[in-house]
Design a protein around this motif. Structure first.
Motif, mmCIF file in Angstrom:
data_model
loop_
_atom_site.group_PDB
_atom_site.id
_atom_site.type_symbol
_atom_site.label_atom_id
_atom_site.label_comp_id
_atom_site.label_asym_id
_atom_site.label_seq_id
_atom_site.Cartn_x
_atom_site.Cartn_y
_atom_site.Cartn_z
ATOM 1 N N GLU A 84 55.784 74.255 35.821
ATOM 2 C CA GLU A 84 56.328 73.449 35.441
ATOM 3 C C GLU A 84 55.946 72.248 35.569
ATOM 4 O O GLU A 84 56.095 71.447 34.114
ATOM 5 N N GLN A 124 53.486 71.754 32.615
ATOM 6 C CA GLN A 124 54.698 71.686 31.751
ATOM 7 C C GLN A 124 54.994 70.141 31.419
ATOM 8 O O GLN A 124 54.898 69.598 30.329
ATOM 9 N N ASP A 129 53.299 67.577 28.319
ATOM 10 C CA ASP A 129 54.430 67.174 27.594
ATOM 11 C C ASP A 129 53.782 65.234 27.325
ATOM 12 O O ASP A 129 54.506 64.700 26.716
#
Length: 70
Positions: free
Chosen positions: A58, A61, A65
């Motif tokens: 996570e 990610q 982003d």
């Protein structure tokens, strides 16, 4: 900070011993209680590893982003 850390270590040790004694009284021997503790700690290690992998994925990610501007 040192008092907190030492208190946390003592708390973990007390909980460990309490669970071990509980297993000893329910199973009837320290050998069986130790075997149950081994199984329980092994499962905890697997779950901790899985949680660490999820956090790492996570985090990757989120960094991707931020780089992409999404």
């Amino acid at each position: 900070m040192g008092r907190f850390l030492s208190g946390l270590i003592v708390l973990i040790a007390v909980i460990f011993l309490a669970v071990l004694l509980f297993f000893r009284f329910t199973d009837g021997s320290f050998e069986a209680a130790g075997a149950r503790m081994d199984v329980m700690l092994g499962a905890a290690a697997d779950e901790t590893g899985e949680a660490a992998r999820d956090i790492a994925r996570e985090t990757d990610q989120a960094i991707d982003d931020l780089r992409d501007g999404d």
